[in-house]
Design a protein around this motif. Sequence first.
Motif, PDB file in Angstrom:
ATOM      1  N   GLN A   1       2.373   2.316  -3.524  1.00 29.26           N
ATOM      2  CA  GLN A   1       1.001   2.537  -4.372  1.00 29.26           C
ATOM      3  C   GLN A   1       0.371   4.018  -3.953  1.00 29.26           C
TER       4      GLN A   1
ATOM      5  N   ARG B   1       0.284   7.343  -6.428  1.00 27.29           N
ATOM      6  CA  ARG B   1      -0.795   8.390  -6.538  1.00 27.29           C
ATOM      7  C   ARG B   1      -0.517   9.565  -6.229  1.00 27.29           C
TER       8      ARG B   1
ATOM      9  N   GLU C   1      -8.952  -4.164   3.049  1.00 26.66           N
ATOM     10  CA  GLU C   1      -8.752  -4.050   1.597  1.00 26.66           C
ATOM     11  C   GLU C   1      -7.540  -3.131   1.035  1.00 26.66           C
ATOM     12  N   LEU C   2      -7.007  -3.363   0.300  1.00 28.98           N
ATOM     13  CA  LEU C   2      -5.967  -2.598  -0.324  1.00 28.98           C
ATOM     14  C   LEU C   2      -6.093  -1.184  -0.673  1.00 28.98           C
ATOM     15  N   GLU C   3      -7.216  -1.095  -1.349  1.00 26.67           N
ATOM     16  CA  GLU C   3      -7.599   0.318  -1.611  1.00 26.67           C
ATOM     17  C   GLU C   3      -7.592   1.099  -0.478  1.00 26.67           C
ATOM     18  N   THR C   4      -8.368   0.734   0.411  1.00 24.54           N
ATOM     19  CA  THR C   4      -8.569   1.594   1.859  1.00 24.54           C
ATOM     20  C   THR C   4      -7.483   1.909   2.518  1.00 24.54           C
ATOM     21  N   ARG C   5      -6.395   0.754   2.425  1.00 27.66           N
ATOM     22  CA  ARG C   5      -5.050   1.123   2.985  1.00 27.66           C
ATOM     23  C   ARG C   5      -4.404   2.203   2.181  1.00 27.66           C
ATOM     24  N   ILE C   6      -4.404   2.131   0.833  1.00 22.38           N
ATOM     25  CA  ILE C   6      -3.883   3.195   0.028  1.00 22.38           C
ATOM     26  C   ILE C   6      -4.452   4.551   0.500  1.00 22.38           C
ATOM     27  N   CYS C   7      -5.642   4.529   0.325  1.00 24.63           N
ATOM     28  CA  CYS C   7      -6.349   5.932   0.547  1.00 24.63           C
ATOM     29  C   CYS C   7      -6.009   6.399   2.064  1.00 24.63           C
TER      30      CYS C   7
ATOM     31  N   TYR D   1     -11.057   5.848   7.001  1.00 25.24           N
ATOM     32  CA  TYR D   1     -10.817   4.548   6.555  1.00 25.24           C
ATOM     33  C   TYR D   1     -10.705   3.503   7.674  1.00 25.24           C
TER      34      TYR D   1
ATOM     35  N   ALA E   1       0.765  -1.237  -0.010  1.00 23.93           N
ATOM     36  CA  ALA E   1       0.053   0.018  -0.156  1.00 23.93           C
ATOM     37  C   ALA E   1       0.871   1.386  -0.075  1.00 23.93           C
TER      38      ALA E   1
END
Length: 244
Positions: A58, A62, A219-225, A163, A55
Amino acid sequence: MNWQKWIKEWRTAAMAAGFEVEVIAEKGGYEILGCTKGEGPCVYLSSGIHGDEPAGPQALLRLLEEGFFSNDYRWLIAPALNPVGLSLGIRENGEGIDLNRDYLSKETDEVRAHIKWLQRQATPEMFLSLHEDWESSGIYYYEINRGVKGASYEEMLAAAAPYFAPEPEMIIDDHEVTKAGWIYHVDEPDIPEGWPEAIYLAKQGCRLSLTLETPSSQELETRICCHIAMVKKAISSFALRTLV
Ligand SMILES: [Zn+2]
């Protein structure tokens, strides 16, 4: 995830954003990149030192692509310090060594090259390292602070709140928390000979270091955010102090 491709993508985005991109080492066919840009207070960001924690890299990519890294700072970024580990999805490097315990003994090619690169840079005023944790259910962070007024605990947790809740455990990784999700750490290593990157930076004179940890089980997306939100908060609070 194809990390070969990812590193190329990072390089292209970094150059488009005005960074100087250097290959600090090549390991197992992967380039380890060090990127610098701008003038001003020096902020250093690192991620991907543990290969099973995707994460962080990533999130930095971003931020890079959205033009977050303005010219008001001297930015140092090492976005993927352990590309072999990332490609294998393992914490350690290809030789089974945890790079984030190697900053005193400097056994590994990766850490030796990384230190050489850091030695050519200004001493960061703030260091942010992006990590993840397989054992936690919420977010937490380590802070090493030698008298700097950075983002407060409340601010950091508020940034993460959309998050993740703070990690509820009162002992995390053998550390007693100061408040839920916050480990205020002395500038000495837990294992005398096992220096992590943050201790190395502290010993070089970096006075503020935040190590952000998102829960790998989520979830990966939540970790990234969540990483993005915490990095932005840490830097905007730092900006209030340095750019007035
Ligand atoms: Zn880690």
